[in-house]
Design an enzyme around this catalytic site. Structure first.
Site, PDB file in Angstrom:
ATOM      1  N   CYS A   1       9.398  -0.716   9.746  1.00  0.00           N
ATOM      2  CA  CYS A   1       9.298   0.620   9.143  1.00  0.00           C
ATOM      3  C   CYS A   1      10.616   1.136   8.573  1.00  0.00           C
ATOM      4  O   CYS A   1      10.777   1.239   7.365  1.00  0.00           O
ATOM      5  CB  CYS A   1       8.748   1.604  10.171  1.00  0.00           C
ATOM      6  SG  CYS A   1       7.054   1.208  10.637  1.00  0.00           S
TER       7      CYS A   1
HETATM    8  N1  LIG Z   1       4.264  -2.389  12.812  1.00  0.00           N
HETATM    9  C1  LIG Z   1       4.303  -1.071  12.838  1.00  0.00           C
HETATM   10  O1  LIG Z   1       4.750  -0.499  13.835  1.00  0.00           O
HETATM   11  C2  LIG Z   1       3.763  -0.240  11.690  1.00  0.00           C
HETATM   12  C3  LIG Z   1       3.580   1.125  11.897  1.00  0.00           C
HETATM   13  C4  LIG Z   1       3.053   1.905  10.874  1.00  0.00           C
HETATM   14  C5  LIG Z   1       2.733   1.312   9.646  1.00  0.00           C
HETATM   15  N2  LIG Z   1       2.949  -0.022   9.449  1.00  0.00           N
HETATM   16  C6  LIG Z   1       2.565  -0.571   8.147  1.00  0.00           C
HETATM   17  O2  LIG Z   1       1.327  -1.259   8.272  1.00  0.00           O
HETATM   18  C7  LIG Z   1       1.293  -2.393   7.414  1.00  0.00           C
HETATM   19  C8  LIG Z   1       1.049  -3.646   8.215  1.00  0.00           C
HETATM   20  O3  LIG Z   1       2.132  -3.817   9.127  1.00  0.00           O
HETATM   21  P1  LIG Z   1       2.050  -4.794  10.369  1.00  0.00           P
HETATM   22  O4  LIG Z   1       3.245  -4.482  11.190  1.00  0.00           O
HETATM   23  O5  LIG Z   1       0.708  -4.761  10.980  1.00  0.00           O
HETATM   24  O6  LIG Z   1       2.258  -6.211   9.610  1.00  0.00           O
HETATM   25  P2  LIG Z   1       2.020  -7.672  10.229  1.00  0.00           P
HETATM   26  O7  LIG Z   1       2.865  -8.577   9.428  1.00  0.00           O
HETATM   27  O8  LIG Z   1       2.162  -7.636  11.718  1.00  0.00           O
HETATM   28  O9  LIG Z   1       0.489  -7.969   9.919  1.00  0.00           O
HETATM   29  C9  LIG Z   1      -0.030  -8.050   8.640  1.00  0.00           C
HETATM   30  C10 LIG Z   1      -1.105  -9.128   8.624  1.00  0.00           C
HETATM   31  O10 LIG Z   1      -1.719  -9.123   7.339  1.00  0.00           O
HETATM   32  C11 LIG Z   1      -2.021 -10.459   7.018  1.00  0.00           C
HETATM   33  N3  LIG Z   1      -2.264 -10.573   5.578  1.00  0.00           N
HETATM   34  C12 LIG Z   1      -1.385 -10.696   4.563  1.00  0.00           C
HETATM   35  N4  LIG Z   1      -2.050 -10.727   3.378  1.00  0.00           N
HETATM   36  C13 LIG Z   1      -3.356 -10.630   3.662  1.00  0.00           C
HETATM   37  C14 LIG Z   1      -4.520 -10.592   2.874  1.00  0.00           C
HETATM   38  N5  LIG Z   1      -4.474 -10.640   1.552  1.00  0.00           N
HETATM   39  N6  LIG Z   1      -5.713 -10.524   3.499  1.00  0.00           N
HETATM   40  C15 LIG Z   1      -5.773 -10.462   4.847  1.00  0.00           C
HETATM   41  N7  LIG Z   1      -4.702 -10.466   5.655  1.00  0.00           N
HETATM   42  C16 LIG Z   1      -3.510 -10.539   5.060  1.00  0.00           C
HETATM   43  C17 LIG Z   1      -0.854 -11.252   7.531  1.00  0.00           C
HETATM   44  O11 LIG Z   1      -1.176 -12.620   7.700  1.00  0.00           O
HETATM   45  C18 LIG Z   1      -0.581 -10.535   8.867  1.00  0.00           C
HETATM   46  O12 LIG Z   1      -1.299 -11.129   9.925  1.00  0.00           O
HETATM   47  C19 LIG Z   1       2.616  -2.366   6.654  1.00  0.00           C
HETATM   48  O13 LIG Z   1       2.454  -1.664   5.463  1.00  0.00           O
HETATM   49  C20 LIG Z   1       3.531  -1.583   7.589  1.00  0.00           C
HETATM   50  O14 LIG Z   1       4.581  -0.965   6.884  1.00  0.00           O
HETATM   51  C21 LIG Z   1       3.439  -0.809  10.458  1.00  0.00           C
END
Ligand SMILES: NC(=O)c1ccc[n+]([C@@H]2O[C@H](COP(=O)([O-])OP(=O)(O)OC[C@H]3O[C@@H](n4cnc5c(N)ncnc54)[C@H](O)[C@@H]3O)[C@@H](O)[C@H]2O)c1
Length: 423
Positions: free
Chosen positions: A266
């Site tokens: 983030c």
């Molecule tokens: N981790 C946090 O604490 C947090 C908090 C708030 C918001 N976010 C936001 O949420 C979003 C996801 O973050 P995250 O931490 O879960 O990421 P992550 O990398 O842990 O997970 C994302 C997943 O999406 C998959 N992916 C990629 N392209 C894809 C597609 N086309 N179809 C299906 N799956 C696909 C990846 O393989 C991965 O498993 C980001 O925008 C992030 O900024 C994250």
């Protein structure tokens, strides 16, 4: 898990730190959930009941699979017929620019399955305008339907705080929005089944900006206190005591603490989505974000510099010293080492010729730099280290073991012993 009538079918696109807890919560509340991900390894692990997200317990995952309410898959065809689809894919920066290709791919995939009355919600963090300008047109082009009229479209930012047991998915208020009032109603109705409180805002742009405001606020305040910590050290004033004293003010102050920098998915990334949008659309620079990036990115160097000075006082150099790092995750009690400043510190020390050892009970092997020796925090390691650097204050660390250390640099202000120097 008790038998309850299904509320319908939810597809969660992306099974990561955000998507998997959301999928589990939806199962718990009575939805049939398909967890779609393009990563075969992740899908295989999930299908075997093996959770890679700390906040999702193995038992909960296994129970969800056993009761038939959750299925992880790489097969897009299993997304057909959804009532609600939520996009939780990564939004990284590539050479300083937002990379929306994952949202693009996910939207194109879903567009083939959108039908009248279905809802699509974007949860990935992104700049204001993405839902209406990118996701909507892709879904409309692929489905031949109108967003906000035939199917519902909206944005709801994720506020997950890994490791936080007080503010969980269910108890943290969720901001919801839609591209039309009907979309907002449908999206609010979905989240009302998952969380105690939903907060409706008037547009997807407001919801997108809300998330960036929250993260930019933290980023800037952490940078403020980091910069102050560097000045306070030079002025020989205890910044930690000043923060504690300021915290007694019952209004108008919120405590942030210094540290080795910011990490995770983030803070090092999200504010730059906002500054990119401001620069791109308004031609101006978002100075607070740029300054915060500058200060926070400098912190690993500052930690190393402080360590050099501390070792110097003991007639030692970093080169050749045995240095024990406590914690490589960017955040306490988690194994998330993405963009971790602790890893940046390890790399810098290796470059300077230190013998670097690191203890972290949560971070997996692949995130530990190759030349770092992984160890347990134990009396022998402490005794043999020329310096111990506390980078992440995991509860699992028995910090009493540091009583016998010759020198401790504590970047988290969590150790009490004579040989400790706080950031
Ligand atoms: N981790 C946090 O604490 C947090 C908090 C708030 C918001 N976010 C936001 O949420 C979003 C996801 O973050 P995250 O931490 O879960 O990421 P992550 O990398 O842990 O997970 C994302 C997943 O999406 C998959 N992916 C990629 N392209 C894809 C597609 N086309 N179809 C299906 N799956 C696909 C990846 O393989 C991965 O498993 C980001 O925008 C992030 O900024 C994250």
């Amino acid at each position: 898990m008790r038998e309850i009538r299904s509320l319908g079918k939810v597809v969660v696109v992306g099974q990561g730190y955000v998507g998997l807890p959301l999928a589990m919560r939806a199962v718990e509340r009575g939805w049939d959930v398909v967890g779609f991900d393009v990563d075969e390894q992740r899908v295989k692990r999930l299908s075997e009941g093996d959770s890679y997200v700390e906040d999702v317990r193995r038992e909960a995952l296994t129970a969800s699979i056993r009761c038939g309410r959750f299925r992880a898959t790489t097969d897009a065809l299993l997304c057909a017929g959804f009532d609600v689809a939520v996009i939780t894919v990564p939004t990284p920066l590539r050479e300083g620019n937002p990379d929306l290709s994952y949202i693009d791919d996910a939207s194109r995939m879903l567009s083939g399955h959108v039908h009248s009355g279905a809802a699509v919600i974007l949860e990935s963090t992104t700049y204001p305008g993405t839902t209406e300008e990118l996701v909507g047109p892709l879904l409309e082009a692929g489905s031949g339907l109108a967003a906000g009229k035939d199917f519902w479209l909206g944005y709801s930012p994720e506020r997950i705080d890994p490791g936080n047991t007080t503010w969980t998915f269910g108890t943290t208020p969720k901001v919801v929005s839609g591209v039309t009032p009907a979309s907002t109603n449908a999206i609010k109705a979905f989240y009302d089944t998952l969380v105690d409180q939903t907060v409706t805002v008037s547009s997807t742009g407001v919801a997108e900006l809300t998330k960036l405001l929250e993260n930019t606020f933290r980023h800037v305040n952490i940078a403020l206190v980091n910069e102050l910590a560097m000045f306070a050290a030079e002025l020989d004033i205890d910044i930690w005591e000043a923060i504690e004293a300021a915290s007694t003010k019952p209004f108008g102050f919120m405590a942030f603490t210094p540290g080795p920098g910011v990490g995770g998915h983030c803070l090092p990334i999200d504010p730059s989505y906002l500054s990119w949008r401001v620069r791109r659309n308004l031609g101006r620079s978002f100075r607070f974000v740029e300054l915060a990036n500058d200060v926070n990115e400098h912190m690993p160097d500052y930690v190393v510099q402080r360590l050099m000075v501390g070792l110097n006082r003991r007639q030692k150099s970093v080169s050749g010293s045995r240095i024990l790092l406590l914690g490589l995750a960017y955040k306490r009690n988690t194994g998330d080492a993405r963009e971790s400043p602790a890893v940046a510190v390890a790399h810098r020390l290796l470059t300077l010729g230190a013998d670097v050892r690191a203890a972290d009970p949560y971070v997996v092997e692949e995130h530990i730099p190759a030349s770092v020796v992984r160890v347990q925090l134990c009396p022998e390691e402490v005794a043999l280290a020329n310096a111990v650097v506390v980078l992440t204050d995991h509860d699992a660390f028995d910090l009493r073991l540091l009583d016998d250390a010759s020198y401790v640099l504590d970047t988290r202000h969590c150790v009490q012993s004579a040989a400790v120097e706080s950031l």
